[in-house]
Design an enzyme around this catalytic site. Structure first.
Site, PDB file in Angstrom:
ATOM      1  N   CYS A  69      42.129  42.137  31.995  1.00 42.82           N
ATOM      2  CA  CYS A  69      40.739  41.906  31.967  1.00 42.82           C
ATOM      3  C   CYS A  69      39.838  42.657  32.919  1.00 42.82           C
ATOM      4  O   CYS A  69      40.573  43.197  33.904  1.00 42.82           O
ATOM      5  CB  CYS A  69      40.132  40.318  31.887  1.00 42.82           C
ATOM      6  SG  CYS A  69      40.475  39.643  33.446  1.00 42.82           S
ATOM      7  N   ALA A  97      40.510  41.793  36.500  1.00 36.05           N
ATOM      8  CA  ALA A  97      41.725  42.213  36.965  1.00 36.05           C
ATOM      9  C   ALA A  97      41.570  43.781  37.396  1.00 36.05           C
ATOM     10  O   ALA A  97      42.118  44.175  38.622  1.00 36.05           O
ATOM     11  CB  ALA A  97      42.959  42.173  36.141  1.00 36.05           C
ATOM     12  N   ARG A  99      50.176  42.784  43.129  1.00 31.90           N
ATOM     13  CA  ARG A  99      50.121  43.996  42.817  1.00 31.90           C
ATOM     14  C   ARG A  99      50.908  44.990  44.095  1.00 31.90           C
ATOM     15  O   ARG A  99      50.901  45.943  43.700  1.00 31.90           O
ATOM     16  CB  ARG A  99      48.689  44.367  42.674  1.00 31.90           C
ATOM     17  CG  ARG A  99      48.071  44.289  41.247  1.00 31.90           C
ATOM     18  CD  ARG A  99      46.902  44.728  41.157  1.00 31.90           C
ATOM     19  NE  ARG A  99      46.638  46.209  41.549  1.00 31.90           N
ATOM     20  CZ  ARG A  99      47.116  47.343  40.843  1.00 31.90           C
ATOM     21  NH1 ARG A  99      47.754  47.048  39.619  1.00 31.90           N
ATOM     22  NH2 ARG A  99      46.886  48.646  41.225  1.00 31.90           N
ATOM     23  N   HIS A 108      37.154  48.270  36.876  1.00 34.65           N
ATOM     24  CA  HIS A 108      37.082  49.661  37.966  1.00 34.65           C
ATOM     25  C   HIS A 108      35.789  50.073  37.845  1.00 34.65           C
ATOM     26  O   HIS A 108      35.218  50.510  39.221  1.00 34.65           O
ATOM     27  CB  HIS A 108      38.012  50.717  37.088  1.00 34.65           C
ATOM     28  CG  HIS A 108      39.430  50.614  37.029  1.00 34.65           C
ATOM     29  ND1 HIS A 108      39.932  50.839  35.857  1.00 34.65           N
ATOM     30  CD2 HIS A 108      40.128  49.455  37.501  1.00 34.65           C
ATOM     31  CE1 HIS A 108      41.315  50.493  35.803  1.00 34.65           C
ATOM     32  NE2 HIS A 108      41.341  49.641  36.652  1.00 34.65           N
TER      33      HIS A 108
HETATM   34  S1  SF4 Z   1      41.805  36.070  34.090  1.00 34.84           S
HETATM   35 FE1  SF4 Z   1      39.945  34.967  34.726  1.00 34.84          FE
HETATM   36  S2  SF4 Z   1      38.486  36.673  34.603  1.00 34.84           S
HETATM   37 FE2  SF4 Z   1      40.174  37.452  33.591  1.00 34.84          FE
HETATM   38  S3  SF4 Z   1      40.010  37.062  31.463  1.00 34.84           S
HETATM   39 FE3  SF4 Z   1      40.774  35.317  32.217  1.00 34.84          FE
HETATM   40  S4  SF4 Z   1      39.399  34.060  32.835  1.00 34.84           S
HETATM   41 FE4  SF4 Z   1      38.301  36.078  32.568  1.00 34.84          FE
END
Ligand code: SF4
Ligand code: SF4
Lengths: 460, 544
Positions: free
Chosen positions: B60, B63, B94, B194
């Site tokens: 996402c 991330a 990471r 990004h």
């Molecule tokens: S990890 Fe957190 S920010 Fe990423 S999609 Fe899931 S809820 Fe949303």
């Protein structure tokens, strides 16, 4: 120093969690769903959650962890995720052909207020679920509880949705497996076999998350309890749930729906918890505990009496999930050890109560804490104030262990820097022997490392 | 050893793959699967939303923002505002290495900070909780900078994280607090994150320190994340060649270096996808030109170093670079000769990230291996087809809400480094500015280029080609290894590395030759199973 900013002085925090000792609900739901044969877990939310959960489970098991996501975009988070989930269900059955899709929600779909029950019903009504296939669901918002709660919710949800009661009563005991490793579940099944007790254990991740290397990837490995089997849960005589936090909810759901009575036991870690489990099973199934098991127990006790001097009075810091740290602390006390710091990020009054019952007599000053403010930053501060001989917990503990130079035993979830947990059990008497061996290794290796030359022992 | 391999008919295979999909899905996926023509890169569909249920590799926006761009800088405290999971999963996973100069230097990389939102906060708002968290972080650690990142639920409940940040900055006086609205549902992948991170760094950090640092030739290295120590190897090379590295975005990096990073002479861009926005904005506002470099592969490293020396037109540096390259390449050659008998003629596939699936083809080429299929997880068309397609990229509904910062020339600090003639002259020498040609021109005819590959497509490709190495991430690692194909993780390097620069190339040669020749793969079948075999099995290809 890896954690160079952690101070000895402890200040109350209300806003900030630092180095958590828990994670979020859906990962538990995903794990539980993998214990059903032919199941593809599905994360209803943005795709990041699914990616993170798959990654973490993969790191822990070093095995394929397949799951799909509703891939929310901004539009879906404004208008709701129904269209995404309907489309996902259709695509999954067409492309990946599972027996079952187990949908869990995420913080996002919970915040929006998507109603999984309604969407799944609609998918069925729209003919998106092929004949003979199933879709199950559980609500798993991470702003409540922890990964442990998500596991419990998924197992309870599936129980509620699948369990049926027919005319025929079966001479069989249900065992609801709390969050355990495949190795642990294998051991529980072995013990039941030794007792000649007829059981139906679920969820069952053996042969799902410990599959052999064959040169072929089975999207749905041979393991896992089938939906057909789960439908007969209501016909069993009784249920034993293993784990107050991860298994009991399902046993309650089953009792409510089909009237199957249950006893709630701990995950059988150490001697007493294993004793209790075996007695409960023997009673429920109407079978005797055989001599072979009594011998196993005897070997374990023998090992402990032989090596008792090395355990006595050793101070231990323990962190992890409630269903594991409760019986572990009980076992440590039986070994004459002192769990002086015990912490879980998972909230629960019941956890507090159990730990106090176990420790108040022998370790009256123990630090015990759970919930949002119980994090590894605090645990580290406790250790700085009262040093320990041993640290027991998941992989994240290695940073504290290195900074404070404490022997460290990996125990719990996740273990992402070593292997073994999914192959060698921690439950039952043989599991307890493994724990004893690990404790001794850690303590005695340290003694060897630190001994002055003249006191470096050949025989120990 | 050179292995003659059966190659499937690419167009037929593509048809076969699409057959399985529902019609609408097939239509969409069909545009993301291209059979390559290096002379005339074809249009590929990229940076569009993944289809629900398809089993994507993608993560996402959060991330991409917190995990990728902001995470690796050791003295910024990254507070994740949301429920616990999002922050927990991005905690140290990471492998961005960092090396504080002294024991007293700040290093928060090992810490995970979250507001651990509870139900109450979702219902009644979490701003107060966040403000408390920021206060507590400041009181406990006195950092120079705190970055706030919001996760999915935060965007919906409407917490104003930017207001919290602003207030805190004013209150503390000596700590810069800034916020990123990088909710996971924004955009279609890490890529949106990004962009949001680039914007935030440009708005809140870059340009705050205008001192001229020492060093004759100053650069930034953009889009290098020090996974497995890659940046350490590059730092070693720069230092030896007399190139002053001011900052790396983001690896082994510090906040103060970012603040000063607009004062350099030249920006080097490694991962174009994740950082091109900073490069462009620095050029627009301060006049810092940028060139694309690639330090993956020994030859590419040498080429990139020579490019830098040519740019500065400094005889000393040119000589130094030549010496370093000669010395290092001769060392590399020895390792390559050792590895090549095991790797030559073998097949590789790379599906990862937004630049590595391209860069790492260089290393495979050096090993005599052919890349038969590759693609990115979260790239855009320009990363495949080259930057000249940018004007023709349509911005869809999912991306249009990601802010495009409008940047004007800084009245005092803007300094044009190059005249038109300089640019033309450099071009003669093979140095092109603000240019990236993408992955496709470097790949062979009839190879597969696939964007946002699905699990099903991965499976079909492996079945058809039976590659010797597959490169992807942790989610794919054991799936593909269960198929009998070794997988090299190109996010985490399987906890190895560095793979950048000359030493990195040597490490990579060793790892790949080990992977394609490991005895373990020959043990897959038990002796009693082998007797029954009539057709040769997958494992047979690993006989070195
Ligand atoms: S990890 Fe957190 S920010 Fe990423 S999609 Fe899931 S809820 Fe949303
Ligand atoms: S948004 Fe919620 S479900 Fe998703 S990773 Fe974060 S805490 Fe977990």
């Amino acid at each position: 120093m890896l954690l160079r900013h952690t101070t000895k002085e402890i200040k109350e925090r209300e806003g900030l969690t630092i180095n958590p000792a828990k994670t979020c609900q859906p990962i538990g739901a995903m794990y539980a769903a993998l214990g059903i044969h032919g199941c593809l877990p599905h994360s209803h939310g943005s795709q990041g959650c699914c990616s993170y959960h798959r990654s973490m489970l993969t790191r822990h098991f070093k095995e394929p962890v397949m799951a799909a996501t509703s891939s929310f975009t901004e539009g879906a988070s404004v208008f709701g995720g129904q269209a995404n989930l309907l489309q996902a269900i259709n695509n999954i059955f067409t492309i990946y052909d599972p027996e079952l899709i187990a949908v869990h929600s995420t913080c996002l779909s919970e915040t929006i207020g998507d109603d999984l029950k309604q969407i799944v019903t609609k998918a069925k009504d729209d003919g998106k679920v092929p004949e003979g296939k199933e879709v199950t669901y559980a609500s798993t918002p991470s702003f409540v509880g922890s990964h442990v709660t998500g596991y419990a919710n998924m197992v309870a949800g599936m129980t509620q949705q699948f369990a049926e009661k027919s005319e025929t009563q079966l001479d069989r005991t249900n065992i609801v497996a709390g969050w355990m490793e495949p190795s642990d579940i294998r051991e529980i099944k072995r013990l039941a076999k030794e007792l000649a007790a007829e059981i139906l254990l679920y969820p069952d991740v053996t042969d799902v998350l410990d599959t052999p290397q064959t040169g072929k990837h089975d999207m749905y490995p041979k393991g896992g309890v089938t939906v057909e089997q789960m439908k007969t849960l209501g016909d069993s005589k009784s249920t034993i749930s293993l784990g107050n936090f991860t298994a009991e909810a399902a046993a309650i759901a089953l009792e409510k729906k089909c009237g199957v009575g249950f006893v709630s036991e701990d995950i059988p870690v150490g001697i007493s918890a294993t004793d209790r489990f075996l007695m409960a099973l023997s009673k429920a199934a109407g079978v005797e505990i055989p001599q072979s098991i009594t011998d196993e127990r005897g070997r374990l006790v023998d090992m402990i009496t032989d090596m008792q001097q090395y355990f006595h009075g050793k101070k231990v810091a323990v962190f992890g999930d409630p269903d594991w740290i409760v019986p572990l602390c009980e076992f440590l006390v039986e070994l004459d050890m002192k769990p002086v710091h015990v912490l879980s990020g998972t909230p629960g009054k019941r956890l507090d109560k159990r730990l106090h019952e176990l420790l108040d007599m022998d370790v009256p000053d123990a630090n015990i804490k759970n919930g949002a403010s119980a994090d590894l930053f605090l645990l580290h501060q406790w250790i700085k104030n009262e040093p320990v001989d041993l640290l027991i917990g998941n992989t994240h503990g290695k940073f504290i262990a290195r900074d404070e130079d404490i022997p460290f035993i990996r125990f719990g979830f996740p273990i992402i820097d070593r292997v073994g947990h999914s192959y060698f059990p921690n439950v039952g008497y043989s599991g307890a022997m493994r724990i004893v061996e690990k404790l001794l290794m850690a303590i005695m290796d340290r003694q060897d490392r630190d001994a002055p030359e003249e006191r470096f022992e050949l025989v120990m | 050893m050179s292995v003659k391999r059966f190659m499937p008919d690419a167009s037929k295979l593509k048809e076969e793959i699409l057959e399985k999909y529902p019609t609408k899905v097939a239509k969409k996926r069909g545009k993301g699967i291209v059979i390559n023509d290096p002379e005339q890169p074809k249009e590929i569909q990229a940076n569009i939303r993944s289809i629900p249920g398809i089993i994507t590799q993608r993560g996402c926006c959060y991330a991409g923002c917190k995990g990728v761009v902001l995470g690796p800088t050791r003295d910024i405290i990254n507070i994740v505002h949301g429920p616990i999971g999002c922050s927990y999963y991005a905690w140290l996973t990471r492998r961005n290495q960092t090396r504080p100069e002294t024991l007293e230097d700040e290093n928060f990389i090992t810490y995970c900070f979250s507001t651990d939102m509870q139900e109450d906060h979702v219902v009644f708002g979490g701003e107060k909780k966040l403000a408390k968290a920021v206060d507590e972080a400041y009181e406990l650690f006195h950092p120079k900078a705190i970055a706030i990142h919001s996760t999915c639920p935060v965007g919906l409940i409407g917490d104003d994280i930017h207001a919290v940040a602003k207030k805190a900055t004013a209150k503390f006086g000596d700590c810069n607090v800034f916020a990123f609205s990088c909710e996971g549902y924004k955009g279609v992948s890490q890529s949106a994150g990004h962009h949001i991170a680039n914007n935030g760094l440009f708005k809140h950090v870059i340009g705050r320190d205008n001192t001229e640092r020492e060093g004759k030739y100053k650069i930034n290295l953009l889009g290098e994340y020090n996974i497995g120590g890659d940046s350490f190897e590059l730092e070693r090379l720069f230092e030896e060649c007399g190139i002053t590295l001011v900052s790396t975005y983001s690896g082994n990096s510090t906040y103060n270096d970012f603040e000063n990073s607009h004062m350099v002479d030249l920006n080097l861009v490694m991962c174009h996808r994740s950082i091109n926005y900073v490069a462009e904005m620095m050029e627009d506002k301060y006049g810092v030109p940028w060139i694309k470099v690639n330090f993956i592969g020994a030859e590419s490293t040498a080429k990139s170093l020579r490019k830098i020396a040519e740019y500065f037109e400094d005889a000393d540096m040119i000589q130094k670079v030549n010496e370093v390259c000669e010395r290092e390449l001769s060392k590399v050659k020895v390792s390559l000769e050792e590895a090549k008998p095991k790797t030559d003629g073998r097949l590789a596939m790379l599906f990862v990230g937004g630049s590595r699936a391209h860069h790492y083809q260089e290393l495979f080429k050096e090993l005599g291996m052919k890349t038969v299929a590759a693609g990115y997880e979260f790239a855009h068309r320009d990363d495949y087809e080259g930057r000249e397609v940018i004007p023709s990229i349509k911005i869809d509904a999912d991306s249009k809400n990601i802010e495009e910062l409008k940047v004007a020339q800084d009245p005092e600090l803007y300094k044009k480094r190059l005249t038109e003639e300089d640019v033309a002259e450099m071009k003669e020498k093979g140095i092109e500015f603000a240019d990236y040609k993408g992955m496709m021109p470097d790949m062979d005819h009839q190879t597969f280029v696939i964007d946002d590959i699905t699990h099903y497509e991965t499976h079909k490709l492996i079945e058809a080609y039976n590659p010797d190495v597959f490169c992807a991430g942790i989610k794919e690692k054991y799936v593909i290894q269960k198929m009998g194909v070794p997988l090299k993780q190109l996010h985490s390097y399987d906890y190895g590395g560095p793979y950048a620069g000359f030493e990195g190339a040597v490490n990579f040669y060793k790892d790949i030759s080990r992977m394609v020749s490991s005895r373990a793969w020959k043990l897959v079948k038990a002796p009693w199973q082998k007797e029954k075999e009539t057709t040769p099995e997958i494992t047979a290809t690993y006989v070195a």
